[in-house]
Motif scaffolding. Structure first.
Motif, PDB file in Angstrom:
ATOM      1  N   ALA A   1       0.829  -1.211   0.000  1.00  0.00           N
ATOM      2  CA  ALA A   1       0.000   0.000   0.000  1.00  0.00           C
ATOM      3  C   ALA A   1       0.861   1.258   0.000  1.00  0.00           C
ATOM      4  O   ALA A   1       0.536   2.250  -0.666  1.00  0.00           O
ATOM      5  CB  ALA A   1      -0.930  -0.001   1.209  1.00  0.00           C
ATOM      6  N   LEU A   2       1.972   1.228   0.729  1.00  0.00           N
ATOM      7  CA  LEU A   2       2.851   2.398   0.787  1.00  0.00           C
ATOM      8  C   LEU A   2       3.407   2.748  -0.592  1.00  0.00           C
ATOM      9  O   LEU A   2       3.530   3.917  -0.944  1.00  0.00           O
ATOM     10  CB  LEU A   2       3.999   2.147   1.765  1.00  0.00           C
ATOM     11  CG  LEU A   2       3.679   2.327   3.253  1.00  0.00           C
ATOM     12  CD1 LEU A   2       4.831   1.824   4.108  1.00  0.00           C
ATOM     13  CD2 LEU A   2       3.375   3.786   3.571  1.00  0.00           C
ATOM     14  N   LYS A   3       3.749   1.723  -1.364  1.00  0.00           N
ATOM     15  CA  LYS A   3       4.253   1.975  -2.716  1.00  0.00           C
ATOM     16  C   LYS A   3       3.208   2.705  -3.555  1.00  0.00           C
ATOM     17  O   LYS A   3       3.523   3.659  -4.285  1.00  0.00           O
ATOM     18  CB  LYS A   3       4.634   0.660  -3.386  1.00  0.00           C
ATOM     19  CG  LYS A   3       5.778  -0.079  -2.715  1.00  0.00           C
ATOM     20  CD  LYS A   3       6.014  -1.425  -3.374  1.00  0.00           C
ATOM     21  CE  LYS A   3       7.079  -2.233  -2.634  1.00  0.00           C
ATOM     22  NZ  LYS A   3       7.241  -3.582  -3.237  1.00  0.00           N
ATOM     23  N   LYS A   4       1.957   2.253  -3.439  1.00  0.00           N
ATOM     24  CA  LYS A   4       0.879   2.882  -4.209  1.00  0.00           C
ATOM     25  C   LYS A   4       0.591   4.286  -3.701  1.00  0.00           C
ATOM     26  O   LYS A   4       0.336   5.215  -4.482  1.00  0.00           O
ATOM     27  CB  LYS A   4      -0.381   2.016  -4.136  1.00  0.00           C
ATOM     28  CG  LYS A   4      -1.456   2.432  -5.131  1.00  0.00           C
ATOM     29  CD  LYS A   4      -0.938   2.297  -6.552  1.00  0.00           C
ATOM     30  CE  LYS A   4      -1.885   2.879  -7.580  1.00  0.00           C
ATOM     31  NZ  LYS A   4      -1.375   2.764  -8.954  1.00  0.00           N
ATOM     32  N   ILE A   5       0.642   4.467  -2.372  1.00  0.00           N
ATOM     33  CA  ILE A   5       0.412   5.792  -1.784  1.00  0.00           C
ATOM     34  C   ILE A   5       1.465   6.776  -2.296  1.00  0.00           C
ATOM     35  O   ILE A   5       1.162   7.927  -2.617  1.00  0.00           O
ATOM     36  CB  ILE A   5       0.446   5.704  -0.239  1.00  0.00           C
ATOM     37  CG1 ILE A   5      -0.789   4.944   0.269  1.00  0.00           C
ATOM     38  CG2 ILE A   5       0.516   7.096   0.390  1.00  0.00           C
ATOM     39  CD1 ILE A   5      -0.690   4.511   1.716  1.00  0.00           C
TER      40      ILE A   5
END
Length: 378
Positions: A25-29
């Protein structure tokens, strides 16, 4: 991103076990927040991903989860955040993500994770995350409740729990001076606050701060000397320096019967820092209102003395009070000499009239009044 793409993204992340879903999720954020085409829809989606997949605060329906992260899961999350933020080379990008992950709206509920993350960065140390934390404190206000709670957590971890804290923290100002400056401002707010249950800084903390400032006379100004890299369109908030807050400790220490040797050393270090502020185009180092706030407890102490002795002998001969007034007067004069005080000076000098007689302070007041008259005549 279309509505169907959002649904597919969330469904994909829900199939991944926590905390690996947080990592993904952090990568997408990061993509959503730092894209050139970032819009409100992207912002909203990033906030949803943080709440559901990173901090595990809500379920798929947006309802608050009944059980927070377990200590082990929280530790794993902190490790993921640490690695992710550390490996982002661009400072503006790091700050953008950090400020969104711990926004003013969510800072209170995420403060536990934030405090542990920053504490880890202090211990390793990691300048990338400390710069993020410094920017965060400055943007939220380094005297805000959230910043003061972060400072309290750092003090607890490294002053109360750690062995040999002065050795562990000795080089911190060299690694991240703006962070240390903002930290000192917040730390100063946590002590000498109210008459009831008043807290005093522990001796180890005092010694550590004194050594920091003694060895680096520009440390108190560090957060103002370096402009933080902010997201596009963000308005930089001005850092409040720790000078007035730490002066308050030194001025009030005598009347509260605190050990004078260490406060004398800190006081001299602060005076040296003030005196080295450049006279030409000086920074906004000391707010008048913060100096004026020191007057109130001095006046209260004066009134308590007066109530015990109607004559003026006790007040004039009270050594702690006169020492406090000497320190206050000297600090004001040196700060004025380098033009480091900003705000309504009349407000400060009007409040000083409420204090008992002190030779040094009276000289400072008279000099200010004479300069005012000279300016008016010219």
């Amino acid at each position: 991103m279309s509505g169907s793409s959002e649904v597919n993204l969330k469904q994909t992340l829900r199939k991944i076990e926590y905390p690996l879903c947080a990592q993904e999720a952090l990568k997408k954020i990061g993509e959503l927040l730092c894209s050139r085409t970032t819009n409100i829809k992207s912002m909203d989606l990033s906030l949803d991903l943080m709440a559901e997949f990173v901090f595990w605060e809500v379920d798929r329906r947006g309802n608050k989860r009944p059980h927070p992260l377990t200590p082990l899961a929280e530790l794993e999350l902190i490790e993921i955040l640490f690695e992710y933020l550390s490996n982002i080379p661009n400072e503006a990008t790091r700050n953008t993500l950090f400020l969104n992950l711990f926004s003013p709206i969510t800072a209170n509920i995420r403060l536990g994770v934030l405090s542990k993350l920053v504490s880890l960065a202090v211990g390793i140390p990691n300048s990338n995350i400390l710069v993020c934390a410094s920017t965060w404190m400055q943007q939220l206000g380094n005297t805000s409740i959230s910043s003061c709670k972060l400072a309290e957590s750092i003090v607890f971890d490294y002053i109360h729990l750690a062995t040999k804290p002065e050795e562990r923290l000795k080089t911190l100002p060299e690694i991240a001076p703006p962070f240390v400056a903002n930290l000192l401002t917040a730390v100063a707010e946590n002590y000498y606050v109210t008459k009831k249950d008043r807290k005093y800084p522990p001796d180890v903390l005092l010694s550590c701060i004194t050594n920091w400032i003694s060895e680096n006379s520009t440390l108190c100004m560090a957060a103002q000397l370096r402009q933080a890299a902010l997201p596009p369109g963000a308005i930089a908030m001005e850092a409040t320096t720790p000078i007035a807050g730490l002066l308050k400790w030194c001025v009030l220490a005598p009347i509260y019967r605190q050990d004078q040797e260490i406060y004398s050393k800190l006081y001299l270090a602060l005076l040296n820092s003030i005196s080295e502020i450049p006279k030409s185009n000086p920074p906004r180092a000391i707010n008048v209102q913060h100096l004026t706030a020191i007057v109130t407890p001095l006046v209260q102490y004066f009134r308590d003395l007066k109530s015990r002795d109607e004559s003026k002998n006790l007040i004039i001969t009270d050594v702690p009070l006169q020492l406090a007034l000497d320190r206050f007067g000297q600090a004001i004069q040196i700060a004025l000499s380098v033009n480091a005080v900003y705000g309504n000076l009349d407000e400060l000098f009007n409040s000083l009239q409420n204090l008992p007689f002190n030779k040094l302070l009276s000289i400072v007041i008279n000099r200010y009044n004479q300069n005012k008259v000279t300016v008016i005549i010219v």
